[in-house]
Design a protein around this motif. Structure first.
Motif, PDB file in Angstrom:
ATOM      1  N   GLY A 122       6.362 -16.115  13.047  1.00 18.09           N
ATOM      2  CA  GLY A 122       5.728 -15.523  14.209  1.00 18.09           C
ATOM      3  C   GLY A 122       5.079 -14.170  13.959  1.00 18.09           C
ATOM      4  N   LYS A 123       5.090 -13.690  12.709  1.00 20.88           N
ATOM      5  CA  LYS A 123       4.455 -12.413  12.368  1.00 20.88           C
ATOM      6  C   LYS A 123       3.239 -12.683  11.489  1.00 20.88           C
ATOM      7  CE  LYS A 123       8.607  -9.689  12.713  1.00 20.88           C
ATOM      8  NZ  LYS A 123       9.311  -8.532  12.249  1.00 20.88           N
ATOM      9  N   TYR A 124       2.241 -11.833  11.615  1.00 21.82           N
ATOM     10  CA  TYR A 124       1.025 -11.972  10.817  1.00 21.82           C
ATOM     11  C   TYR A 124       1.111 -11.026   9.627  1.00 21.82           C
ATOM     12  CZ  TYR A 124      -0.481 -14.573  14.844  1.00 21.82           C
ATOM     13  OH  TYR A 124      -0.555 -15.497  15.848  1.00 21.82           O
ATOM     14  N   ILE A 125       1.080 -11.607   8.432  1.00 24.26           N
ATOM     15  CA  ILE A 125       1.232 -10.854   7.188  1.00 24.26           C
ATOM     16  C   ILE A 125      -0.068 -10.970   6.395  1.00 24.26           C
ATOM     17  CG2 ILE A 125       2.559 -10.590   5.052  1.00 24.26           C
ATOM     18  CD1 ILE A 125       4.203 -10.125   7.629  1.00 24.26           C
ATOM     19  N   TYR A 126      -0.617  -9.811   6.025  1.00 19.56           N
ATOM     20  CA  TYR A 126      -1.833  -9.757   5.217  1.00 19.56           C
ATOM     21  C   TYR A 126      -1.403  -9.482   3.784  1.00 19.56           C
ATOM     22  CZ  TYR A 126      -6.719  -8.634   4.110  1.00 19.56           C
ATOM     23  OH  TYR A 126      -7.992  -8.626   3.600  1.00 19.56           O
ATOM     24  N   GLN A 127      -1.653 -10.435   2.897  1.00 21.45           N
ATOM     25  CA  GLN A 127      -1.271 -10.299   1.499  1.00 21.45           C
ATOM     26  C   GLN A 127      -2.497  -9.888   0.693  1.00 21.45           C
ATOM     27  OE1 GLN A 127       0.571 -13.994   0.341  1.00 21.45           O
ATOM     28  NE2 GLN A 127       2.326 -13.632   1.642  1.00 21.45           N
ATOM     29  N   VAL A 128      -2.310  -8.881  -0.146  1.00 20.42           N
ATOM     30  CA  VAL A 128      -3.411  -8.317  -0.919  1.00 20.42           C
ATOM     31  C   VAL A 128      -3.003  -8.202  -2.380  1.00 20.42           C
ATOM     32  CG1 VAL A 128      -4.945  -6.321  -1.166  1.00 20.42           C
ATOM     33  CG2 VAL A 128      -4.089  -6.944   1.086  1.00 20.42           C
ATOM     34  N   ASP A 129      -3.901  -8.638  -3.261  1.00 17.50           N
ATOM     35  CA  ASP A 129      -3.727  -8.421  -4.695  1.00 17.50           C
ATOM     36  C   ASP A 129      -4.748  -7.369  -5.116  1.00 17.50           C
ATOM     37  OD1 ASP A 129      -1.834 -10.452  -4.746  1.00 17.50           O
ATOM     38  OD2 ASP A 129      -3.249 -11.962  -5.447  1.00 17.50           O
ATOM     39  N   LEU A 130      -4.276  -6.361  -5.849  1.00 17.26           N
ATOM     40  CA  LEU A 130      -5.137  -5.268  -6.312  1.00 17.26           C
ATOM     41  C   LEU A 130      -5.045  -5.127  -7.825  1.00 17.26           C
ATOM     42  CD1 LEU A 130      -4.064  -2.402  -3.853  1.00 17.26           C
ATOM     43  CD2 LEU A 130      -6.086  -3.838  -3.662  1.00 17.26           C
ATOM     44  N   ARG A 131      -6.081  -4.564  -8.417  1.00 15.37           N
ATOM     45  CA  ARG A 131      -6.057  -4.151  -9.820  1.00 15.37           C
ATOM     46  C   ARG A 131      -6.414  -2.676  -9.836  1.00 15.37           C
ATOM     47  NH1 ARG A 131      -9.343  -7.641 -12.062  1.00 15.37           N
ATOM     48  NH2 ARG A 131      -7.645  -9.038 -12.565  1.00 15.37           N
ATOM     49  N   ASP A 132      -5.486  -1.844 -10.353  1.00 14.20           N
ATOM     50  CA  ASP A 132      -5.740  -0.399 -10.346  1.00 14.20           C
ATOM     51  C   ASP A 132      -6.623   0.006 -11.516  1.00 14.20           C
ATOM     52  OD1 ASP A 132      -4.097  -0.079 -12.614  1.00 14.20           O
ATOM     53  OD2 ASP A 132      -2.413   0.739 -11.468  1.00 14.20           O
ATOM     54  N   THR A 133      -6.906   1.289 -11.604  1.00 17.42           N
ATOM     55  CA  THR A 133      -7.835   1.802 -12.616  1.00 17.42           C
ATOM     56  C   THR A 133      -7.303   1.650 -14.042  1.00 17.42           C
ATOM     57  OG1 THR A 133      -6.928   4.023 -12.322  1.00 17.42           O
ATOM     58  CG2 THR A 133      -8.881   3.457 -11.026  1.00 17.42           C
TER      59      THR A 133
END
Length: 102
Positions: free
Chosen positions: A68-79
């Motif tokens: 019942g919760k909205y989860i935004y999943q993000v994959d990042l690549r740092d510098t």
């Protein structure tokens, strides 16, 4: 039924139950949630994720509904080329998880 078979069936049932509580949302569903003000815009969510790792680039995003919760999943690549997995509460942008991808 032997114990191994019973264990296997119980494991599959448990996995099925947990998977039933999480699902990926498609673009139309996400747009409706944004238009209704239920979740933040993807621009705001991306900015919140990138604020955790300045200079990083987004490599993947996904909106899920979990229990019942909205989860935004993000994959990042740092510098430095290190990959990070983040989860944000899509309703307010709060970072729920922020860990290095292994």
């Amino acid at each position: 039924m032997n114990r191994l078979t019973a264990f296997f069936i119980a494991t599959l049932m448990a996995l099925g139950t947990s998977l039933a509580h999480a699902r990926d949302l498609n673009a139309d569903e996400a747009r409706k949630l944004q238009d209704a003000g239920t979740i933040l815009s993807f621009e705001k969510l991306n900015a919140a994720a990138l604020a955790e790792h300045p200079g990083a680039t987004l490599t993947d995003t996904e909106l899920d509904e979990e229990y019942g919760k909205y989860i935004y999943q993000v994959d990042l690549r740092d510098t430095k080329g290190i990959e990070w997995d983040l989860e944000l509460d899509a309703t307010n942008g709060k970072v729920l998880k922020n860990h290095q991808d292994t």
